[in-house]
Design a protein around this motif. Sequence first.
Motif, PDB file in Angstrom:
ATOM      1  N   SER A 137     -89.621 -94.330  -4.999  1.00  0.00           N
ATOM      2  CA  SER A 137     -90.264 -95.724  -4.136  1.00  0.00           C
ATOM      3  C   SER A 137     -89.242 -96.628  -4.413  1.00  0.00           C
ATOM      4  CB  SER A 137     -91.497 -95.855  -4.660  1.00  0.00           C
ATOM      5  OG  SER A 137     -91.631 -96.832  -5.876  1.00  0.00           O
ATOM      6  N   GLY A 138     -88.431 -96.772  -5.361  1.00  0.00           N
ATOM      7  CA  GLY A 138     -87.565 -98.034  -5.723  1.00  0.00           C
ATOM      8  C   GLY A 138     -88.354 -99.069  -5.861  1.00  0.00           C
ATOM      9  N   THR A 139     -89.472 -99.196  -6.149  1.00  0.00           N
ATOM     10  CA  THR A 139     -90.514-100.323  -6.286  1.00  0.00           C
ATOM     11  C   THR A 139     -90.109-101.237  -7.505  1.00  0.00           C
ATOM     12  OG1 THR A 139     -92.126 -99.346  -5.228  1.00  0.00           O
ATOM     13  CG2 THR A 139     -92.676-101.109  -6.355  1.00  0.00           C
ATOM     14  N   ILE A 140     -89.720-100.660  -8.573  1.00  0.00           N
ATOM     15  CA  ILE A 140     -89.429-101.421  -9.957  1.00  0.00           C
ATOM     16  C   ILE A 140     -88.238-101.640 -10.127  1.00  0.00           C
ATOM     17  CG2 ILE A 140     -91.716-100.627 -10.873  1.00  0.00           C
ATOM     18  CD1 ILE A 140     -90.092 -98.751 -12.734  1.00  0.00           C
ATOM     19  N   ASP A 141     -87.581-102.593 -10.891  1.00  0.00           N
ATOM     20  CA  ASP A 141     -86.489-102.627 -11.268  1.00  0.00           C
ATOM     21  C   ASP A 141     -85.925-102.051 -12.680  1.00  0.00           C
ATOM     22  OD1 ASP A 141     -86.257-104.345  -9.081  1.00  0.00           O
ATOM     23  OD2 ASP A 141     -87.096-106.110 -10.011  1.00  0.00           O
ATOM     24  N   PHE A 142     -86.815-102.196 -13.660  1.00  0.00           N
ATOM     25  CA  PHE A 142     -86.338-101.426 -15.088  1.00  0.00           C
ATOM     26  C   PHE A 142     -87.635-100.753 -15.344  1.00  0.00           C
ATOM     27  CE2 PHE A 142     -84.375-105.796 -14.540  1.00  0.00           C
ATOM     28  CZ  PHE A 142     -83.149-105.372 -14.916  1.00  0.00           C
ATOM     29  N   ARG A 143     -87.166 -99.384 -15.740  1.00  0.00           N
ATOM     30  CA  ARG A 143     -88.383 -98.534 -16.533  1.00  0.00           C
ATOM     31  C   ARG A 143     -87.959 -98.551 -17.829  1.00  0.00           C
ATOM     32  NH1 ARG A 143     -88.409 -92.687 -17.283  1.00  0.00           N
ATOM     33  NH2 ARG A 143     -86.531 -92.414 -16.130  1.00  0.00           N
ATOM     34  N   GLU A 144     -89.114 -98.986 -18.652  1.00  0.00           N
ATOM     35  CA  GLU A 144     -88.771 -98.988 -20.142  1.00  0.00           C
ATOM     36  C   GLU A 144     -89.919 -98.036 -20.812  1.00  0.00           C
ATOM     37  OE1 GLU A 144     -86.488-100.822 -21.312  1.00  0.00           O
ATOM     38  OE2 GLU A 144     -86.064-101.892 -19.337  1.00  0.00           O
TER      39      GLU A 144
END
Length: 565
Positions: A253-260
């Motif tokens: 979806s490209g909704t978040i900027d960073f996955r942690e």
Amino acid sequence: MSDKKKSETPLNVLPTRLQAGTAHFEKNVRELARMVADVRNEELKLSEGGGAKAIEAQHAKKRLTARERIAKLIDASTEFFELSIHAAHGMYEEWGGAPAAGVITGIGRIEDRLFMIIANDATVKAGAFFPITAKKVLRAQNIAIENHLPTIYLVDSAGVFLPLQEDVFPDQDDFGRVFRNNAVMSAMGIPQITAIMGMCVAGGAYLPVMCDHVLMTEGSGLFLAGPALVQAAIGQQVSAEELGGAKMHAAISGTIDFREPTDDACLTRLRSIVEKMGYRTPAPFHRAEPEAPLYPAEDLYGIYDGDPTKTYDMREIIARIVDGSKFDEYKAEYGGTVLCGYARIGGYSVGIVANQKTHVQQTDHEGNKRVEFGGVIYTESAEKAARFIMDCNQNLIPLVFLHDVNGFMVGRDAEWSGIIRAGAKMVSAVANSVVPKISVIIGGSFGAGHYAMCGKAYDPRFVFAWPSARYSVMSGEAAAGTLVEIKIKQLERAGKRLTDEDKKQLFDSIRDTYTRQMDPRYGAARLWVDKIIDPLDTREAITWALRVARHNPDVAKFNVGVIQT
């Protein structure tokens, strides 16, 4: 203080006439210390959130609690200035309560920058939004808006508390206003960062996406409808991870900027983002090097006297709050029941408007002398305060109001002197002030006096209260006496009579209700007060407020409009 020593006191340094060690002083110390201890013990209990089992459940999910997240996010060895911890105090007991309204709000320093921090407490009903939860988040956002304070949201919430949805969902100051504020803050150029560190569902899913940066941890969920609702609505079976997990939102979806991967990694990334942010031009309010008061703050416990039959000198309170105990008192010999003057607190220049609790002598225009009661606003004191407030606005000096007010003077002489006109002038000056206003409720704050001294309805940037604070339209004794008389007359018109015992029971019942509602915890539970403070922390709390207010460089043009003269 002897006349010789008093004459040697520099012009703007407050003298002190403290009588420490007297029986009355020691009684005051014990009483105020007991109140402070009661509040602190309650705060410790509230800081446990949903309790030990709920904390264990949060840790079992490999997630930190909201307070643990905040502690790791802010700069080491700095203080988190928590706000509204008493929100929901004594409320929602039929649902098991909602400690601190299930959300933690306050101001912290991150990479040497001040931030408003709003963190859902998943140990309290899975972070669900009660009616007061939404209002607490809105209060934090409004503080951020008024002071142009960048904001971080640590999201871990199941959404609206459904049994109370009618009081959470639809109105102007309900849940939807949170997302409206996200948009307004963004348009104002106020930075907002969200870290999704648990569930973020339904309408609440809009909050993170309306912020500048969105971070998300593995195992968290972001979706408009969870798997069960999706199956019920459209018959589609899908897992939570596939529907709205961190990997999906990062890659598809490209909704978040960073996955942690973890909470710790997410908080480290947050600090890294903040560290690269620029600095904005501060407000034009003057600041000098701070200077400690000449007199110890510990004296405040004995100086303040909550006994309505006793008096105390508010100058002694001021002497233990302001820098160097220096106070340039404005019109010191006129309108003596309200003290006005210039000082510094934490290095910041301020104008102080304070209720004087000693009785003062006033001479009228015909040369007659009269005694004016401490804590009451008379015509002369209202006019003086109005003029002083306008001067502070003209000279870009923030205002600090110290409340211990019974109200405006009443009676024929007061009415003939134009008390309503003078009171309207003071209220108008307060209402139209453009400089930051900070209110500290020390003792009573009753009736229209509460308004004139910049009560909550007059947009103070912050409202602090001592545990000794009491406020309502009138005191419990006065309200009970008035309402009992009305009830007696109603019954007499109906041909009924109350016995003395009936009258006493009615009086006690009304007085007890008013007394309970006057307690600062009652007001703090409903967000009328931002923070109940230890008197010893008064100077620090005001300094925090001034530091935050300096973040907003925009000061509107001062215009009082039509004002009574």
